[in-house]
Motif scaffolding. Structure first.
Motif, PDB file in Angstrom:
ATOM      1  N   MET A 292       3.546   0.494  -7.947  1.00  0.00           N
ATOM      2  CA  MET A 292       2.314   0.750  -7.202  1.00  0.00           C
ATOM      3  C   MET A 292       2.620   1.202  -5.774  1.00  0.00           C
ATOM      4  O   MET A 292       1.965   2.114  -5.257  1.00  0.00           O
ATOM      5  CB  MET A 292       1.445  -0.510  -7.191  1.00  0.00           C
ATOM      6  CG  MET A 292       0.893  -0.894  -8.563  1.00  0.00           C
ATOM      7  SD  MET A 292      -0.064  -2.433  -8.527  1.00  0.00           S
ATOM      8  CE  MET A 292      -1.425  -1.958  -7.463  1.00  0.00           C
ATOM      9  N   ALA A 293       3.623   0.558  -5.158  1.00  0.00           N
ATOM     10  CA  ALA A 293       3.992   0.950  -3.795  1.00  0.00           C
ATOM     11  C   ALA A 293       4.527   2.376  -3.768  1.00  0.00           C
ATOM     12  O   ALA A 293       4.205   3.156  -2.864  1.00  0.00           O
ATOM     13  CB  ALA A 293       5.031  -0.027  -3.247  1.00  0.00           C
ATOM     14  N   GLU A 294       5.353   2.722  -4.770  1.00  0.00           N
ATOM     15  CA  GLU A 294       5.893   4.077  -4.834  1.00  0.00           C
ATOM     16  C   GLU A 294       4.788   5.099  -5.071  1.00  0.00           C
ATOM     17  O   GLU A 294       4.778   6.175  -4.476  1.00  0.00           O
ATOM     18  CB  GLU A 294       6.943   4.161  -5.938  1.00  0.00           C
ATOM     19  CG  GLU A 294       7.560   5.536  -6.111  1.00  0.00           C
ATOM     20  CD  GLU A 294       8.290   6.026  -4.891  1.00  0.00           C
ATOM     21  OE1 GLU A 294       8.474   7.245  -4.747  1.00  0.00           O
ATOM     22  OE2 GLU A 294       8.688   5.181  -4.062  1.00  0.00           O
ATOM     23  N   ALA A 295       3.842   4.737  -5.972  1.00  0.00           N
ATOM     24  CA  ALA A 295       2.727   5.646  -6.230  1.00  0.00           C
ATOM     25  C   ALA A 295       1.887   5.846  -4.971  1.00  0.00           C
ATOM     26  O   ALA A 295       1.464   6.963  -4.654  1.00  0.00           O
ATOM     27  CB  ALA A 295       1.856   5.092  -7.362  1.00  0.00           C
TER      28      ALA A 295
ATOM     29  N   LYS B  34       3.718   8.058  -2.602  1.00  0.00           N
ATOM     30  CA  LYS B  34       3.582   9.454  -3.010  1.00  0.00           C
ATOM     31  C   LYS B  34       2.219  10.010  -2.620  1.00  0.00           C
ATOM     32  O   LYS B  34       2.108  11.152  -2.174  1.00  0.00           O
ATOM     33  CB  LYS B  34       3.791   9.573  -4.516  1.00  0.00           C
ATOM     34  CG  LYS B  34       5.235   9.377  -4.969  1.00  0.00           C
ATOM     35  CD  LYS B  34       5.360   9.554  -6.457  1.00  0.00           C
ATOM     36  CE  LYS B  34       6.809   9.387  -6.907  1.00  0.00           C
ATOM     37  NZ  LYS B  34       6.949   9.524  -8.385  1.00  0.00           N
ATOM     38  N   GLU B  35       1.175   9.187  -2.805  1.00  0.00           N
ATOM     39  CA  GLU B  35      -0.167   9.632  -2.414  1.00  0.00           C
ATOM     40  C   GLU B  35      -0.240   9.904  -0.916  1.00  0.00           C
ATOM     41  O   GLU B  35      -0.826  10.894  -0.480  1.00  0.00           O
ATOM     42  CB  GLU B  35      -1.191   8.571  -2.813  1.00  0.00           C
ATOM     43  CG  GLU B  35      -1.400   8.427  -4.317  1.00  0.00           C
ATOM     44  CD  GLU B  35      -2.393   7.342  -4.638  1.00  0.00           C
ATOM     45  OE1 GLU B  35      -2.908   6.717  -3.684  1.00  0.00           O
ATOM     46  OE2 GLU B  35      -2.666   7.123  -5.827  1.00  0.00           O
ATOM     47  N   ILE B  36       0.370   8.984  -0.146  1.00  0.00           N
ATOM     48  CA  ILE B  36       0.351   9.160   1.312  1.00  0.00           C
ATOM     49  C   ILE B  36       1.103  10.431   1.706  1.00  0.00           C
ATOM     50  O   ILE B  36       0.645  11.201   2.559  1.00  0.00           O
ATOM     51  CB  ILE B  36       0.960   7.928   1.997  1.00  0.00           C
ATOM     52  CG1 ILE B  36       0.046   6.715   1.798  1.00  0.00           C
ATOM     53  CG2 ILE B  36       1.186   8.192   3.482  1.00  0.00           C
ATOM     54  CD1 ILE B  36       0.627   5.419   2.303  1.00  0.00           C
ATOM     55  N   ARG B  37       2.285  10.627   1.068  1.00  0.00           N
ATOM     56  CA  ARG B  37       3.046  11.847   1.380  1.00  0.00           C
ATOM     57  C   ARG B  37       2.248  13.085   0.996  1.00  0.00           C
ATOM     58  O   ARG B  37       2.232  14.076   1.748  1.00  0.00           O
ATOM     59  CB  ARG B  37       4.383  11.825   0.640  1.00  0.00           C
ATOM     60  CG  ARG B  37       5.389  10.838   1.202  1.00  0.00           C
ATOM     61  CD  ARG B  37       6.775  11.129   0.679  1.00  0.00           C
ATOM     62  NE  ARG B  37       6.857  10.941  -0.762  1.00  0.00           N
ATOM     63  CZ  ARG B  37       7.189   9.805  -1.341  1.00  0.00           C
ATOM     64  NH1 ARG B  37       7.465   8.738  -0.602  1.00  0.00           N
ATOM     65  NH2 ARG B  37       7.262   9.710  -2.651  1.00  0.00           N
TER      66      ARG B  37
ATOM     67  N   GLU C  19       1.033  15.971   3.448  1.00  0.00           N
ATOM     68  CA  GLU C  19       1.386  17.372   3.216  1.00  0.00           C
ATOM     69  C   GLU C  19       0.141  18.243   3.157  1.00  0.00           C
ATOM     70  O   GLU C  19       0.135  19.355   3.705  1.00  0.00           O
ATOM     71  CB  GLU C  19       2.179  17.486   1.918  1.00  0.00           C
ATOM     72  CG  GLU C  19       3.583  16.901   2.010  1.00  0.00           C
ATOM     73  CD  GLU C  19       4.283  16.911   0.672  1.00  0.00           C
ATOM     74  OE1 GLU C  19       3.650  17.340  -0.326  1.00  0.00           O
ATOM     75  OE2 GLU C  19       5.456  16.492   0.603  1.00  0.00           O
ATOM     76  N   ARG C  20      -0.912  17.732   2.495  1.00  0.00           N
ATOM     77  CA  ARG C  20      -2.166  18.503   2.452  1.00  0.00           C
ATOM     78  C   ARG C  20      -2.751  18.674   3.847  1.00  0.00           C
ATOM     79  O   ARG C  20      -3.225  19.754   4.198  1.00  0.00           O
ATOM     80  CB  ARG C  20      -3.172  17.812   1.527  1.00  0.00           C
ATOM     81  CG  ARG C  20      -2.861  17.921   0.052  1.00  0.00           C
ATOM     82  CD  ARG C  20      -4.030  17.508  -0.789  1.00  0.00           C
ATOM     83  NE  ARG C  20      -4.326  16.089  -0.631  1.00  0.00           N
ATOM     84  CZ  ARG C  20      -3.816  15.139  -1.396  1.00  0.00           C
ATOM     85  NH1 ARG C  20      -2.949  15.443  -2.348  1.00  0.00           N
ATOM     86  NH2 ARG C  20      -4.153  13.879  -1.223  1.00  0.00           N
TER      87      ARG C  20
END
Length: 261
Positions: A102-105, A108-111, A115-116
């Motif tokens: 969950m932390a990795e997901a 990834k969402e934050i990154r 990026e967006r």
């Protein structure tokens, strides 16, 4: 012929003596009981020892039988505790793995969000345009005719500006020309982020060099009256290509990019 019984040790016991011996044996038996009898007889003593051993083993078996259920229950309880501990360790490992996923997901969402946001900011930066001189106005329009221009018409527009007024890039771009430009005097040509070109002429000084990247609103030089000019102003062109003759309406170009002119 008559025989007479000889005297001495071979004389038979009297009835009184036999009775005395019997009484004494009975008394001994009575006094000593079975133990005395067993002690007097090896066979009986062995039987008694065997019986005693058998009785002792039975007592041990009875005692063991009394404690065995408790031992089994203790072992079962220990096994349950061990199984519970293993189950807790597995559950904690699963929970940690799930939390890590969950932390990795989330990371990834934050990154992806960053990026967006960065791309959006870059698009906004690239699509943000400004007038080349703040607060100025067009004094000579596009395609104006006259002998002042070798082609017979004006290939750009002139913005009113005193000598030394800051001239900025109208948008994010790369410098493709910077220096003397003949009739344009000191001039700068920029390749814009959308592939079009803008030109800034008659400058009194140039503040950028070829290959340099500039942002919208960044100062690139100062206005002046160098080259073929009747007075200080900024000559501004918008082009489809870098070469002369690919010009387009500069006012329409700026307005298409959100600049009020």
């Amino acid at each position: 012929m008559a025989f007479t019984r000889a005297t001495g040790k071979h004389r038979a016991r009297s009835s009184m003596s036999r009775r005395g011996v019997g009484a004494a044996g009975a008394a001994t038996l009575t006094a000593t009981g079975v133990i005395g009898t067993l002690a007097a007889s090896p066979a009986l003593a062995a039987d008694a020892n065997a019986e005693a051993a058998a009785q002792t083993g039975l007592a041990h078996a009875i005692a063991l039988g009394d404690t065995l259920p408790g031992v089994i229950e203790d072992q079962a309880e220990a096994q349950r505790h061990a199984a519970d501990r293993v189950a807790r360790i597995k559950a904690e490992a699963v929970a940690k793995a799930q939390a890590a996923r969950m932390a990795e997901a989330r990371a990834k969402e934050i990154r992806a969000e960053r990026e967006r946001a960065a791309r959006a900011a870059e698009r906004e930066r690239l699509n943000t345009f400004q007038p080349p001189i703040a607060g100025s106005a067009v004094t000579t329009g596009y395609r104006a005719g006259g002998s002042l221009w070798s082609s017979g018409s004006h290939s750009g527009v002139d913005f009113r500006a005193a000598t030394g007024t800051s001239v900025v890039a109208v948008g994010a771009a790369t410098v493709v020309e910077a220096g003397w430009g003949g009739s344009y005097g000191n001039n700068i040509v920029l390749r814009m982020s959308d592939g079009t070109y803008t030109q800034y002429g008659h400058l009194s000084s140039v503040a950028v060099s070829v290959g340099q990247s500039v942002a919208a609103g960044e100062r690139i030089g100062l206005s002046g009256a160098t080259g073929n000019a009747t007075g200080p102003h900024l000559h501004f062109e918008a082009r489809g290509g870098q070469e002369y003759g690919t010009d387009m309406d500069p006012v329409g170009y700026l307005r298409a990019h959100g600049v009020t002119v």
